[in-house]
Design an enzyme around this catalytic site. Structure first.
Site, PDB file in Angstrom:
ATOM      1  N   ASP A   1       0.813  -1.217   0.000  1.00 41.02           N
ATOM      2  CA  ASP A   1       0.000   0.000   0.000  1.00 41.02           C
ATOM      3  C   ASP A   1       0.845   1.264   0.000  1.00 41.02           C
ATOM      4  O   ASP A   1       0.673   2.156  -0.836  1.00 41.02           O
ATOM      5  CB  ASP A   1      -0.936   0.015   1.216  1.00 41.02           C
ATOM      6  CG  ASP A   1      -2.063  -0.989   1.109  1.00 41.02           C
ATOM      7  OD1 ASP A   1      -2.297  -1.502  -0.001  1.00 41.02           O
ATOM      8  OD2 ASP A   1      -2.711  -1.274   2.134  1.00 41.02           O
TER       9      ASP A   1
ATOM     10  N   ARG B   1      -0.819   4.916  17.500  1.00 41.99           N
ATOM     11  CA  ARG B   1      -1.157   5.912  16.483  1.00 41.99           C
ATOM     12  C   ARG B   1      -0.935   7.366  16.917  1.00 41.99           C
ATOM     13  O   ARG B   1      -0.432   8.164  16.120  1.00 41.99           O
ATOM     14  CB  ARG B   1      -2.599   5.709  16.006  1.00 41.99           C
ATOM     15  CG  ARG B   1      -2.823   4.399  15.265  1.00 41.99           C
ATOM     16  CD  ARG B   1      -1.824   4.216  14.128  1.00 41.99           C
ATOM     17  NE  ARG B   1      -2.082   3.027  13.338  1.00 41.99           N
ATOM     18  CZ  ARG B   1      -1.291   1.971  13.281  1.00 41.99           C
ATOM     19  NH1 ARG B   1      -0.175   1.954  13.988  1.00 41.99           N
ATOM     20  NH2 ARG B   1      -1.588   0.942  12.522  1.00 41.99           N
TER      21      ARG B   1
ATOM     22  N   ASP C   1      -7.924   3.835  12.530  1.00 40.30           N
ATOM     23  CA  ASP C   1      -6.633   4.521  12.522  1.00 40.30           C
ATOM     24  C   ASP C   1      -6.676   5.865  11.814  1.00 40.30           C
ATOM     25  O   ASP C   1      -5.937   6.784  12.168  1.00 40.30           O
ATOM     26  CB  ASP C   1      -5.565   3.625  11.897  1.00 40.30           C
ATOM     27  CG  ASP C   1      -5.155   2.489  12.815  1.00 40.30           C
ATOM     28  OD1 ASP C   1      -5.374   2.609  14.030  1.00 40.30           O
ATOM     29  OD2 ASP C   1      -4.618   1.484  12.322  1.00 40.30           O
TER      30      ASP C   1
ATOM     31  N   SER D   1      -5.118  -8.815   7.302  1.00 45.24           N
ATOM     32  CA  SER D   1      -4.510  -7.516   7.556  1.00 45.24           C
ATOM     33  C   SER D   1      -3.847  -7.593   8.925  1.00 45.24           C
ATOM     34  O   SER D   1      -4.494  -7.881   9.925  1.00 45.24           O
ATOM     35  CB  SER D   1      -5.584  -6.429   7.542  1.00 45.24           C
ATOM     36  OG  SER D   1      -5.030  -5.183   7.899  1.00 45.24           O
TER      37      SER D   1
END
Length: 426
Positions: free
Chosen positions: A32, A113, A142, A194
């Site tokens: 990605d 995060r 996120d 994922s």
């Protein structure tokens, strides 16, 4: 070079394509973000600086990540080792708050995060970037955590979220990578899940996990040994705490990062820390996640037990309410919300006497506290025992206590029974 087309913006911090000059890209080196690196250059005609943050992800070669970013056109590629800061400023407060969102998720991604976003702001300013780009989707938490933190800390910086914009599936991304000479890690085969991981745990979601009627697929567990394959003999580990902070393992004083890593290794070996969790995301979706969190499972259980021992019943009843609120704020991307800092102040104060040692038994997926001791224990064996006691506790006073303690409940029962026409119980 493709000219950027105007996209409707719904938030003030979203980037105007015509004003993007230099972009700091949060970069992992995976498919990605590698596609993003090239795509942003083409779409916006922008220079790219990549930022990769080490939060304790296993088996990463940071030199390879940097080399790949530069090969794909990044003008600079930065790697920050943030393990110590992550452990001290994010994981430790979560531990003191016994933080579990929804009763099961120990927030390891949610904790990382705001730190990543803070570092992104610092390095964007340092390298002259006007925009920060990330790889989050429009369905996840996120995006909320990163963008809320960036918008709070740096209103002058703008945000690009290519995955929300380009609407490419994995096959289209792979084709884009092939066309543009971007190496695809692991080949073109579709990854089954994922994955996200750091010092505090690992998560897996997607594909087979989404079938709620099926148990955890065998290939999901990559960190924790399946309990049925764990050693037959239990292990006992002794964790020392000072003011809520874990400081030793089996009598050996350790730094926080090393202690977490050692506890994680022991827990993983014995099948501890597998959490099959149905979760309510910030954006409204209900999803299933599989977490492998051995260190978090063991340390939170040990801390909570010791905290209960040294606190009064009123402190224990109240603190778990704040713990839940703390976990919700962190999960929801509200790390910089003043209420979180207010709750932190209470939690720090409440942990002043959470000092002592806790022994935990690890066996076939379970972690049980089997002994504990503290110089601040609100416990007196002579009072707690069933033998004759005196001093501050008089058994002869118990009937009077019972009568007064239950007075309103007994009165209400009699009055309401009379009103309803039910005979009073003798």
């Amino acid at each position: 070079m493709n000219e950027p087309t105007a996209c409707p913006r719904t938030a003030s911090y979203e980037a105007d394509p015509a004003q993007v000059g230099r972009v700091l890209l949060l970069y992992s080196g995976g498919l990605d973000t590698s596609v993003m690196l090239r795509w942003i250059q083409e779409r916006y005609g922008a220079e790219i600086v990549t930022l990769t943050v080490n939060l304790g992800q296993p088996d990463e070669d940071w030199d390879v990540v940097v080399g790949k970013a530069k090969d794909l056109g990044a003008v600079d590629s930065i790697v920050v080792d943030a393990r110590e800061e992550f452990a001290e400023e994010y994981v430790l407060p979560a531990l003191k708050a016994n933080a579990l969102y929804g009763g099961g998720y120990p927030l390891f991604t949610a904790l990382g995060r705001p730190l990543i976003a803070k570092l992104a702001v610092e390095h964007a300013r340092r390298t002259g970037c006007d925009t920060i780009a990330h790889g989050c989707t429009g369905k996840g938490n996120d995006q909320v955590r990163l963008e809320a933190t960036i918008a709070t800390l740096a209103p002058e910086l703008k945000v690009i979220a290519p995955v929300r914009e380009w609407r490419m599936g994995r096959e289209e991304e792979i084709e884009y990578a092939r066309t543009h000479g971007i190496p695809v890690k692991g080949g073109s085969e579709q990854t089954p899940y994922s994955i996200d991981d750091n010092l505090w745990g690992r998560s897996s979601e997607g594909r087979a996990i989404e079938d709620l009627e099926q148990p955890v697929p065998e290939d999901v567990l990559q960190l924790v040994t399946p309990p049925e394959k764990a050693p037959d003999e239990p292990a006992f580990i002794r964790i020392g705490f000072e003011e809520g902070r874990p400081v030793s393992l089996d009598g050996e004083r350790l730094g926080l990062v090393e202690l977490i890593e050692r506890v994680a290794e022991l827990g993983a070996r014995h099948g501890v820390g597998i959490v099959d969790h149905i979760e309510d995301r910030v954006v409204g979706l209900k999803v299933r996640d599989i977490y492998e969190v051995p260190a978090a499972t063991i340390l939170i259980e040990a801390h909570r037990d010791l905290e209960k021992l040294v606190s009064t019943v009123h402190q224990n009843e109240f603190k778990h309410i704040l713990d839940r609120k703390w976990a919700y704020l962190c999960y929801s991307g509200l790390w910089l919300e003043p209420l979180r800092e207010d709750i932190d102040a209470y939690i720090e104060h409440a942990n002043r006497f959470v000092t002592g040692e806790v022994t935990v038994r690890l066996h076939k997926g379970g972690a049980w506290v089997v002994s504990r001791r503290s110089p601040y224990a609100v416990y007196d064996r002579s009072l707690a025992g069933f033998g004759e006691s005196g001093g501050e506790f008089s058994q002869h006073a118990a009937p009077g206590f019972i009568e007064l303690f239950t007075l309103q409940s007994r009165m209400a029962y009699r009055i309401r029974s009379r009103e309803s026409g039910q005979p009073e119980q003798s």
